[in-house]
Design a protein around this motif. Sequence first.
Motif, mmCIF file in Angstrom:
data_model
loop_
_atom_site.group_PDB
_atom_site.id
_atom_site.type_symbol
_atom_site.label_atom_id
_atom_site.label_comp_id
_atom_site.label_asym_id
_atom_site.label_seq_id
_atom_site.Cartn_x
_atom_site.Cartn_y
_atom_site.Cartn_z
ATOM 1 N N THR A 129 28.321 10.514 75.917
ATOM 2 C CA THR A 129 28.284 9.791 74.765
ATOM 3 C C THR A 129 29.793 9.228 74.717
ATOM 4 O OG1 THR A 129 26.646 10.941 73.613
ATOM 5 C CG2 THR A 129 27.553 9.306 72.336
ATOM 6 N N ILE A 130 29.961 7.730 74.502
ATOM 7 C CA ILE A 130 31.248 7.328 74.210
ATOM 8 C C ILE A 130 30.860 6.413 72.852
ATOM 9 C CG2 ILE A 130 32.889 5.552 75.145
ATOM 10 C CD1 ILE A 130 31.278 5.639 77.671
ATOM 11 N N ASP A 131 31.897 7.199 71.875
ATOM 12 C CA ASP A 131 31.947 6.366 70.627
ATOM 13 C C ASP A 131 33.157 5.409 70.486
ATOM 14 O OD1 ASP A 131 32.658 5.446 67.908
ATOM 15 O OD2 ASP A 131 31.574 7.559 67.336
ATOM 16 N N LEU A 132 33.261 3.977 70.613
ATOM 17 C CA LEU A 132 33.977 3.231 70.711
ATOM 18 C C LEU A 132 34.864 3.198 69.599
ATOM 19 C CD1 LEU A 132 31.858 0.222 72.742
ATOM 20 C CD2 LEU A 132 33.710 1.933 73.693
ATOM 21 N N GLU A 133 34.385 3.433 68.200
ATOM 22 C CA GLU A 133 35.140 3.244 67.286
ATOM 23 C C GLU A 133 36.213 4.527 66.959
ATOM 24 O OE1 GLU A 133 32.127 1.091 64.323
ATOM 25 O OE2 GLU A 133 32.228 3.245 63.745
ATOM 26 N N SER A 134 35.750 5.754 67.372
ATOM 27 C CA SER A 134 36.491 6.860 67.028
ATOM 28 C C SER A 134 37.436 7.082 68.399
ATOM 29 C CB SER A 134 35.859 8.047 66.667
ATOM 30 O OG SER A 134 34.905 8.463 67.612
ATOM 31 N N ARG A 135 37.034 6.340 69.380
ATOM 32 C CA ARG A 135 37.369 6.299 70.869
ATOM 33 C C ARG A 135 37.134 7.982 71.554
ATOM 34 N NH1 ARG A 135 40.881 2.159 72.250
ATOM 35 N NH2 ARG A 135 42.113 3.365 73.607
ATOM 36 N N THR A 136 36.405 8.719 71.074
ATOM 37 C CA THR A 136 35.994 9.986 71.553
ATOM 38 C C THR A 136 34.701 10.066 72.708
ATOM 39 O OG1 THR A 136 34.511 10.364 69.799
ATOM 40 C CG2 THR A 136 36.748 11.268 69.738
ATOM 41 N N VAL A 137 34.862 10.862 73.681
ATOM 42 C CA VAL A 137 33.763 10.791 74.744
ATOM 43 C C VAL A 137 33.372 12.332 74.595
ATOM 44 C CG1 VAL A 137 33.430 10.982 77.255
ATOM 45 C CG2 VAL A 137 35.104 9.231 76.047
ATOM 46 N N LYS A 138 32.019 12.235 74.550
ATOM 47 C CA LYS A 138 31.508 13.702 74.586
ATOM 48 C C LYS A 138 30.503 13.910 75.737
ATOM 49 C CE LYS A 138 31.780 15.038 69.792
ATOM 50 N NZ LYS A 138 31.221 15.052 68.503
ATOM 51 N N ARG A 139 30.301 15.188 76.287
ATOM 52 C CA ARG A 139 29.221 15.290 77.485
ATOM 53 C C ARG A 139 28.561 16.752 76.956
ATOM 54 N NH1 ARG A 139 30.848 16.735 83.739
ATOM 55 N NH2 ARG A 139 30.691 18.906 83.020
ATOM 56 N N SER A 140 27.447 16.359 76.955
ATOM 57 C CA SER A 140 26.528 17.642 76.179
ATOM 58 C C SER A 140 27.093 17.917 74.914
ATOM 59 C CB SER A 140 26.281 18.531 77.170
ATOM 60 O OG SER A 140 25.948 18.190 78.510
ATOM 61 N N GLY A 141 27.510 17.233 74.046
ATOM 62 C CA GLY A 141 27.755 17.686 72.726
ATOM 63 C C GLY A 141 29.695 18.300 72.794
#
Length: 228
Positions: free
Chosen positions: A137-149
Amino acid sequence: MNAGPVVLLVEDEPEMRRFIRASLTAHGYRLVEATTAKEAGLLAPGHNPELVLLDLGLPDEDGLSVTAKLREWTRVPIIVLSARGREEDKVQALDAGADDYLTKPFGVNELLARMRVALRHAAKAPEEPRLTFGELTIDLESRTVKRSGEEVHLTPIEYRLLAYLAQHAGKVLTHRQILSEVWGPGSAHQTHYVRVHLAELRKKIELDPSRPKLIVTEPGVGYRLRGE
Ligand code: CA
């Protein structure tokens, strides 16, 4: 019953036109055909196609000039049809604004799949703040990337690289386009930057970095993040 998207086919080979005509009309597309660059230029504005299939080797001008002329007034998706082994032609066409390419000979299913991706891109809402690709998951607002949470820690360059590819998921991006977007317009020839940082990025987001599933290499052309 034929109320599907209007496709402009620019191709001088009768056999190739026949093959594409049969494939597309069977799937509800409406086809407008041009056999030269000049004809394409005359037909495109009147028919306002939703997709263009463009042969690069035309009898009068090449497909590159057709791409450049279309890009003066329309964002219509352009899929280039080119002969095997002409990687430079494909790269030039993509840099000139084409969206994708198919290498001849190609099958009906490959053609239809690429067309669906291109049409979906054209119809997509501009900014989705959160992009999901399988476990990632890529959150473009907070600029964070998660893999399996779990948060994945990326360097600023790796993040920009991933975000750029993800915002154009399904589309091949050339080395030049990636360099210009991620590193700035002055770095168009530093293709090793992309290779090095992409290798690091793959280690962080791919299950098996030696056999990447998410960001695939398009040999001699660039990279593509798989859409689904
Ligand atoms: Ca041709």
